[in-house]
Scaffold this motif. Structure first.
Motif, short mmCIF file in Angstrom:
data_model
loop_
_atom_site.label_atom_id
_atom_site.label_comp_id
_atom_site.label_asym_id
_atom_site.label_seq_id
_atom_site.Cartn_x
_atom_site.Cartn_y
_atom_site.Cartn_z
N CYS A 44 0.85 -1.00 -0.19
CA CYS A 44 0.06 -0.12 -0.02
C CYS A 44 0.89 1.24 0.02
CB CYS A 44 -0.97 -0.05 1.39
SG CYS A 44 -2.33 -1.19 1.04
N HIS A 45 1.90 1.37 0.73
CA HIS A 45 2.91 2.39 0.94
C HIS A 45 3.51 2.74 -0.61
CE1 HIS A 45 2.35 3.37 5.02
NE2 HIS A 45 2.82 2.17 5.39
N ASP A 46 4.16 1.53 -1.06
CA ASP A 46 4.46 1.66 -2.29
C ASP A 46 3.67 2.18 -3.40
OD1 ASP A 46 6.98 0.44 -1.23
OD2 ASP A 46 6.20 -1.54 -1.78
N TYR A 47 2.37 1.69 -3.45
CA TYR A 47 1.44 2.08 -4.28
C TYR A 47 1.12 3.73 -4.28
CZ TYR A 47 1.03 -2.84 -5.34
OH TYR A 47 1.20 -4.06 -5.95
N ILE A 48 0.92 4.32 -3.11
CA ILE A 48 0.65 5.45 -2.67
C ILE A 48 1.66 6.42 -3.30
CG2 ILE A 48 0.73 7.34 -1.00
CD1 ILE A 48 -1.00 5.13 0.83
N ILE A 49 3.07 5.99 -3.12
CA ILE A 49 4.06 6.82 -3.87
C ILE A 49 4.15 6.69 -5.14
CG2 ILE A 49 6.62 6.61 -4.23
CD1 ILE A 49 7.04 5.42 -1.10
N LYS A 106 5.18 -4.77 -10.34
CA LYS A 106 5.02 -5.88 -11.38
C LYS A 106 4.13 -6.80 -10.92
CE LYS A 106 9.98 -6.38 -12.97
NZ LYS A 106 9.75 -6.72 -14.34
N SER A 107 3.85 -7.04 -9.44
CA SER A 107 2.75 -8.13 -9.15
C SER A 107 1.33 -7.40 -9.26
CB SER A 107 2.86 -8.37 -7.39
OG SER A 107 1.84 -9.07 -7.06
N LEU A 108 1.37 -6.05 -9.20
CA LEU A 108 0.09 -5.41 -9.48
C LEU A 108 -0.32 -5.54 -10.79
CD1 LEU A 108 -2.48 -3.56 -8.84
CD2 LEU A 108 -0.73 -1.63 -9.04
N PHE A 109 0.57 -5.02 -11.83
CA PHE A 109 0.50 -4.88 -13.22
C PHE A 109 0.05 -6.37 -13.62
CE2 PHE A 109 1.40 -0.69 -12.98
CZ PHE A 109 1.17 -0.19 -14.22
N HIS A 110 0.65 -7.49 -13.33
CA HIS A 110 0.50 -8.80 -13.50
C HIS A 110 -0.80 -9.12 -13.44
CE1 HIS A 110 1.34 -13.11 -14.22
NE2 HIS A 110 0.81 -13.20 -13.18
N TYR A 111 -1.28 -8.79 -12.31
CA TYR A 111 -2.72 -9.38 -11.80
C TYR A 111 -3.55 -8.49 -12.67
CZ TYR A 111 -7.38 -8.96 -9.31
OH TYR A 111 -8.55 -8.90 -9.08
N LEU A 112 -3.46 -7.26 -13.11
CA LEU A 112 -4.44 -6.74 -14.20
C LEU A 112 -4.22 -7.05 -15.60
CD1 LEU A 112 -3.40 -2.73 -12.82
CD2 LEU A 112 -5.49 -4.12 -12.13
N GLN A 113 -3.19 -7.65 -15.84
CA GLN A 113 -3.20 -8.12 -17.19
C GLN A 113 -3.57 -9.58 -17.35
OE1 GLN A 113 0.59 -8.96 -18.95
NE2 GLN A 113 0.06 -8.06 -21.10
N ASN A 114 -3.11 -10.30 -16.32
CA ASN A 114 -3.25 -11.80 -16.61
C ASN A 114 -4.36 -12.72 -15.60
OD1 ASN A 114 -1.13 -12.17 -18.29
ND2 ASN A 114 0.09 -11.33 -16.62
N ILE A 115 -4.73 -11.93 -14.69
CA ILE A 115 -5.58 -12.59 -13.76
C ILE A 115 -6.98 -12.01 -13.80
CG2 ILE A 115 -6.21 -13.24 -11.32
CD1 ILE A 115 -3.06 -13.27 -10.81
N ALA A 116 -7.09 -10.73 -13.66
CA ALA A 116 -8.51 -9.92 -13.51
C ALA A 116 -9.00 -9.96 -14.59
CB ALA A 116 -8.23 -8.47 -12.67
N GLU A 117 -10.34 -9.99 -14.86
CA GLU A 117 -11.15 -9.68 -16.07
C GLU A 117 -12.39 -9.12 -15.83
OE1 GLU A 117 -11.37 -13.82 -17.17
OE2 GLU A 117 -12.94 -14.24 -15.89
N THR A 118 -12.74 -8.53 -16.81
CA THR A 118 -14.17 -7.69 -17.10
C THR A 118 -15.08 -8.66 -17.07
OG1 THR A 118 -14.34 -7.61 -19.11
CG2 THR A 118 -13.01 -5.78 -17.72
N SER A 119 -16.57 -8.19 -16.91
CA SER A 119 -17.46 -8.95 -17.17
C SER A 119 -17.67 -9.62 -18.38
CB SER A 119 -19.08 -8.00 -16.93
OG SER A 119 -19.03 -7.09 -17.61
N MET A 130 5.48 -2.89 -16.99
CA MET A 130 6.30 -3.54 -15.92
C MET A 130 6.78 -4.76 -16.30
SD MET A 130 6.28 -0.94 -13.67
CE MET A 130 5.34 0.49 -13.41
N ALA A 131 6.30 -5.41 -17.13
CA ALA A 131 6.93 -6.72 -17.64
C ALA A 131 8.05 -6.71 -18.29
CB ALA A 131 5.81 -7.79 -18.21
N LYS A 132 8.28 -5.39 -18.82
CA LYS A 132 9.52 -5.11 -19.35
C LYS A 132 10.58 -4.50 -18.51
CE LYS A 132 6.75 -3.84 -23.60
NZ LYS A 132 6.40 -2.92 -24.75
N MET A 133 10.26 -4.05 -17.43
CA MET A 133 11.30 -3.50 -16.56
C MET A 133 12.14 -4.54 -15.80
SD MET A 133 10.41 -0.48 -17.53
CE MET A 133 11.72 0.11 -16.51
N GLU A 134 13.29 -4.41 -15.74
CA GLU A 134 14.22 -5.33 -14.84
C GLU A 134 14.59 -4.71 -13.63
OE1 GLU A 134 17.59 -5.93 -17.52
OE2 GLU A 134 16.41 -7.27 -18.95
N LEU A 135 14.70 -5.79 -13.01
CA LEU A 135 15.34 -5.47 -11.20
C LEU A 135 16.78 -4.96 -11.39
CD1 LEU A 135 13.76 -8.17 -9.28
CD2 LEU A 135 12.65 -5.92 -9.61
#
Length: 361
Positions: A44-49, A106-119, A130-135
């Motif tokens: 939550c703190h990370d997302y707020i930033i 990365k975890s959030l964007f992965h959820y939005l692309q690969n797990i969550a789905e609309t009606s 974020m999948a293109k970004m390297e640590l």
């Protein structure tokens, strides 16, 4: 983590979530079964930033809650690089901290692309930058980390000397300062039990402050903890830690004015008009260790370094990485391998012998 502590964490998570976009709230809700409350709060703190940065940079007008999914989908690699530079140069985050925050995104964007789905069974995001970004590549190897850690931990006789300092010598050292002396007299059993338990078990700070009285098994010399990933484990502690814990528990209820059913093991002195007693916080434990470490003459010593001190001693005496890994709760054996470098004195002895032979010749 006990239920009361977990409840407090969840309340703080809900409080932080109220000002985040709906899809982030959904993600956090879905991760409650998988991630620990402490990890979720950090997310939550990370997302707020991150969302505050998006607003400051003009990607969207309004509040964090107003950031639409379209903004995330259109972010470029360069824009994310700019955010990472902001973390490093404006917020002065270390490479490790930047990696942690990038991993959260990365975890959030992965959820939005690969797990969550609309009606309509469509993903929330089609494009995931974020999948293109390297640590960050953390260049320090285990031996470098071990060498840097070497002078900041307790070795040899220092284990018992530091424990004795917390239990007795700090009070003697501050006899002329009534405030410090009286505060030490009130809390010396508690503080000694905390230091002794970490030095005798290698528990993490979060695990120590989350303990309840019922988590201690004095017959088996074990303590029940909830480790990362919400995994329950029974961790062994030393005989000295047991003795110090028993001494603390003997005075705990009366000294801290506790109700008999008060569960928290380590508590703070009553404060405020109503004299409310509460569970000791992580920051309070950090501060008390810093206080004793500075007075002891080893200011670099911290709670985490006490854990390292235990691990170094354990490996020196037992030379058993698999058991040490379980004791410390490490996910990866590579993390535990650091202590093989800390305790490997054979190479140093060999070099010294070579030097001696050259002198003799």
């Amino acid at each position: 983590m006990d239920q009361d502590n977990k409840k407090r964490f969840m309340e703080r998570i809900e409080e932080k979530s109220e000002n985040l976009p709906w899809y982030v709230v959904e993600y956090i809700d879905k991760r409650k079964r998988i991630l620990s409350p402490a990890s979720l709060l950090n997310y939550c703190h990370d997302y707020i930033i991150f969302f505050d940065w998006l607003i400051a940079e003009g990607f969207v007008k309004g509040t964090r809650k107003d950031v639409p999914l379209e903004v995330l989908e259109k972010l470029t690699r360069q824009q994310v690089e700019d955010f990472l530079s902001f973390l490093e140069f404006k917020l002065h985050n270390s490479d490790l901290t930047v990696n942690r925050k990038l991993s959260a995104l990365k975890s959030l964007f992965h959820y939005l692309q690969n797990i969550a789905e609309t009606s309509e069974l469509e993903p929330y995001l089609y494009r995931n930058v974020m999948a293109k970004m390297e640590l960050n590549n953390i260049k320090e190897d285990q031996e470098t980390i071990a060498n840097r850690m070497e002078g900041k931990i307790l070795r040899g006789d220092e284990y018992e000397l530091f424990r004795q300092f917390v239990a007795y010598d700090y009070g003697v050292q501050n006899q002329e300062n009534k405030k410090l002396y009286n505060f030490h007299q009130k809390n010396c059993e508690r503080d000694t039990a905390i230091v002794s338990l970490i030095l005798g078990s290698g528990l993490r700070l979060s695990e120590v402050i989350g303990l309840d009285v019922d988590d201690i098994d004095f017959k088996k010399f074990t303590v029940r903890v909830i480790r990362k990933g919400n995994k329950e484990q029974f961790v062994y502690f030393s005989e000295q830690a047991m003795l110090d814990l028993k001494e603390y528990i003997a005075i705990r209820t009366e000294r801290y004015q506790l109700e008999k059913n008060f569960k928290a093991l380590f508590v703070a002195a009553p404060m405020g008009p109503k004299g409310t007693t509460r569970r000791l916080t992580a920051r309070s434990v950090e501060k008390l260790v810093e206080k004793y470490a500075t007075a002891f003459g080893k200011p670099a010593l911290s709670v985490h370094k006490l854990r390292h001190s235990f691990a170094t001693r354990y490996q020196m005496e037992n030379n058993d990485i698999p058991k040490l890994r379980r004791q410390l709760g490490h996910t990866s054996v590579q993390t535990t391998m650091i202590y093989t470098h800390l305790t490997n004195t054979e190479l140093q002895d060999a070099v010294k012998k070579m030097d001696q032979r050259e002198k003799d010749e």
